[in-house]
Write a protein that holds these residues in place. Structure first.
Motif, mmCIF file in Angstrom:
data_model
loop_
_atom_site.group_PDB
_atom_site.id
_atom_site.type_symbol
_atom_site.label_atom_id
_atom_site.label_comp_id
_atom_site.label_asym_id
_atom_site.label_seq_id
_atom_site.Cartn_x
_atom_site.Cartn_y
_atom_site.Cartn_z
ATOM 1 N N LEU A 173 0.835 -1.207 0.000
ATOM 2 C CA LEU A 173 0.000 0.000 0.000
ATOM 3 C C LEU A 173 0.868 1.254 0.000
ATOM 4 O O LEU A 173 0.585 2.222 -0.732
ATOM 5 C CB LEU A 173 -0.933 -0.002 1.211
ATOM 6 N N ASP A 174 1.936 1.253 0.791
ATOM 7 C CA ASP A 174 2.848 2.403 0.814
ATOM 8 C C ASP A 174 3.445 2.646 -0.569
ATOM 9 O O ASP A 174 3.546 3.784 -1.035
ATOM 10 C CB ASP A 174 3.973 2.166 1.829
ATOM 11 N N GLU A 175 3.828 1.569 -1.223
ATOM 12 C CA GLU A 175 4.430 1.667 -2.559
ATOM 13 C C GLU A 175 3.439 2.228 -3.569
ATOM 14 O O GLU A 175 3.785 3.076 -4.393
ATOM 15 C CB GLU A 175 4.890 0.280 -3.006
ATOM 16 N N ILE A 176 2.185 1.772 -3.496
ATOM 17 C CA ILE A 176 1.156 2.261 -4.417
ATOM 18 C C ILE A 176 0.910 3.748 -4.224
ATOM 19 O O ILE A 176 0.850 4.533 -5.186
ATOM 20 C CB ILE A 176 -0.156 1.464 -4.228
ATOM 21 N N PHE A 177 0.782 4.185 -2.979
ATOM 22 C CA PHE A 177 0.515 5.608 -2.712
ATOM 23 C C PHE A 177 1.696 6.483 -3.106
ATOM 24 O O PHE A 177 1.512 7.633 -3.513
ATOM 25 C CB PHE A 177 0.148 5.798 -1.238
ATOM 26 N N GLU A 178 2.896 5.944 -2.990
ATOM 27 C CA GLU A 178 4.084 6.707 -3.390
ATOM 28 C C GLU A 178 4.237 6.742 -4.914
ATOM 29 O O GLU A 178 4.585 7.786 -5.490
ATOM 30 C CB GLU A 178 5.325 6.078 -2.768
ATOM 31 N N LYS A 179 3.964 5.622 -5.562
ATOM 32 C CA LYS A 179 4.172 5.506 -7.009
ATOM 33 C C LYS A 179 3.074 6.185 -7.818
ATOM 34 O O LYS A 179 3.318 6.678 -8.920
ATOM 35 C CB LYS A 179 4.241 4.020 -7.378
ATOM 36 N N TYR A 180 1.859 6.219 -7.279
ATOM 37 C CA TYR A 180 0.713 6.760 -8.030
ATOM 38 C C TYR A 180 0.013 7.864 -7.233
ATOM 39 O O TYR A 180 -1.153 7.729 -6.847
ATOM 40 C CB TYR A 180 -0.284 5.647 -8.343
ATOM 41 N N PRO A 181 0.683 8.977 -6.996
ATOM 42 C CA PRO A 181 0.080 10.018 -6.147
ATOM 43 C C PRO A 181 -1.161 10.667 -6.763
ATOM 44 O O PRO A 181 -2.017 11.175 -6.025
ATOM 45 C CB PRO A 181 1.218 11.036 -5.998
ATOM 46 N N ASN A 182 -1.272 10.654 -8.100
ATOM 47 C CA ASN A 182 -2.379 11.353 -8.760
ATOM 48 C C ASN A 182 -3.497 10.428 -9.238
ATOM 49 O O ASN A 182 -4.465 10.884 -9.837
ATOM 50 C CB ASN A 182 -1.840 12.160 -9.943
ATOM 51 N N HIS A 183 -3.342 9.124 -9.019
ATOM 52 C CA HIS A 183 -4.376 8.172 -9.424
ATOM 53 C C HIS A 183 -5.480 8.086 -8.367
ATOM 54 O O HIS A 183 -5.228 8.268 -7.176
ATOM 55 C CB HIS A 183 -3.785 6.767 -9.598
ATOM 56 N N LEU A 184 -6.695 7.795 -8.835
ATOM 57 C CA LEU A 184 -7.752 7.400 -7.918
ATOM 58 C C LEU A 184 -7.413 6.014 -7.391
ATOM 59 O O LEU A 184 -6.904 5.164 -8.128
ATOM 60 C CB LEU A 184 -9.099 7.362 -8.641
ATOM 61 N N LYS A 185 -7.693 5.776 -6.128
ATOM 62 C CA LYS A 185 -7.330 4.491 -5.511
ATOM 63 C C LYS A 185 -8.549 3.881 -4.843
ATOM 64 O O LYS A 185 -9.162 4.489 -3.973
ATOM 65 C CB LYS A 185 -6.199 4.696 -4.505
ATOM 66 N N TYR A 186 -8.881 2.662 -5.289
ATOM 67 C CA TYR A 186 -10.027 1.926 -4.756
ATOM 68 C C TYR A 186 -9.522 0.657 -4.074
ATOM 69 O O TYR A 186 -8.589 0.019 -4.535
ATOM 70 C CB TYR A 186 -10.985 1.513 -5.877
ATOM 71 N N VAL A 187 -10.178 0.249 -2.995
ATOM 72 C CA VAL A 187 -9.778 -0.983 -2.304
ATOM 73 C C VAL A 187 -11.011 -1.733 -1.818
ATOM 74 O O VAL A 187 -12.026 -1.128 -1.456
ATOM 75 C CB VAL A 187 -8.839 -0.676 -1.114
ATOM 76 N N THR A 188 -10.936 -3.060 -1.860
ATOM 77 C CA THR A 188 -11.971 -3.894 -1.268
ATOM 78 C C THR A 188 -11.323 -5.086 -0.582
ATOM 79 O O THR A 188 -10.283 -5.579 -1.016
ATOM 80 C CB THR A 188 -12.994 -4.382 -2.316
#
Length: 291
Positions: A173-188
């Motif tokens: 999750l840390d990697e995703i938030f760092e790598k894609y700061p401008n993307h919408l992020k959905y989780v289930t």
């Protein structure tokens, strides 16, 4: 008009495959849920099957249908195969098994649709497919802004092979938030997701978040598949990996977990998903089935 009777064991992952079969074949269906009276009854079903003896006395009371009006009976899961054969033989309609019906005789199913990771034998009535059957239609739970890209994260849970690791999920999750700061992020999450992971997810600012333990009647995954350019899915989630590969053009990233065993069906399916570039066309496989 053709019509199929689905025999269900009540497990969503199994029932969804049977429904997917009917939708891919574009045939109407009804659903009958059955349960063995006991574990001993299930054991006797294996014995009776070997001697070609079929009865519904092994099952709890269930709704009665006019079985002779159906063209085929379809089922998924070990709790359904014996009843599938019972209906097929008594009413002379076609029997179709989804997944390999281990411990039951293969020869008297009209068709068996079996996944490659189960290493099905090469028999005339067995159709081998690469992934679990699935059929996905967006529910419009999510509305994506047209100028933004989106990432979908699908978290499974503990099973006999994998243990959901807190640090592994956190670092992903840390990697995703760092790598894609401008993307919408959905989780289930899923019904198997540990509470510790649910709590971890609450610490992140997602644009859409579904915690299964809090909202078990909502499933946003079809929307994820329709809207996301990138998907992250834990390796334990074979049904989700299959559904994503068959119903999405997104790039699929598999979140690996430490496993108690190697080279399992989970690993085989994950490798297939990873190494297959195009979507899986189930219709091409199921055309071989004549109802």
């Amino acid at each position: 008009m053709k019509r199929i009777l689905i025999i269900s064991d009540g497990k969503p992952g199994h029932l969804n495959q049977s429904i997917a079969f009917c939708k891919i074949k574009n045939i109407s269906y009804d659903i009958l849920e059955v349960k063995f009276c006991s574990r001993i009854a299930k054991f006797f079903s294996y014995v009776f099957d070997k001697f070609s003896f079929y009865t519904d006395d092994l099952f709890l009371s269930h709704k009665k249908f006019n079985y002779e009006f159906y063209d085929a009976v379809v089922s998924t899961g070990s709790g359904t195969y014996y009843f599938n054969k019972y209906i097929s033989k008594k009413y002379n309609i076609k029997s179709i098994s989804l997944m390999l019906p281990k411990s039951y005789r293969y020869s008297d199913f009209d068709y068996i649709v079996a996944q490659s990771h189960d290493n099905p034998p090469k028999l005339g009535n067995i159709i081998e497919i690469p992934l679990n059957l699935s059929y996905s239609i967006p529910k419009n739970l999510l509305k994506k802004e047209s100028n933004k890209k989106a990432i979908g994260i699908i978290i499974g849970g503990d099973n006999d092979i994998f243990k959901m690791e807190f640090e592994k999920i956190k670092s992903t999750l840390d990697e995703i938030f760092e790598k894609y700061p401008n993307h919408l992020k959905y989780v289930t999450t899923s019904r198997r997701t540990p509470k510790q992971i649910d709590n971890l997810i609450e610490n992140y600012k997602f644009d859409y978040k579904l915690i299964f333990s809090k909202e078990p009647n909502i499933n946003p995954i079809s929307d994820f598949l329709a809207l996301c350019e990138e998907l992250y899915i834990t390796i334990d989630s074979t049904s989700m990996l299959s559904e994503a590969k068959a119903n999405s053009e997104a790039n699929i990233n598999i979140i690996n977990l430490d496993s108690k065993k190697e080279n399992t069906k989970f690993h085989k399916l994950a490798n297939l998903v990873k190494n297959t570039k195009e979507k899986i066309d189930f219709d091409a496989f199921l055309k071989k089935i004549n109802i």
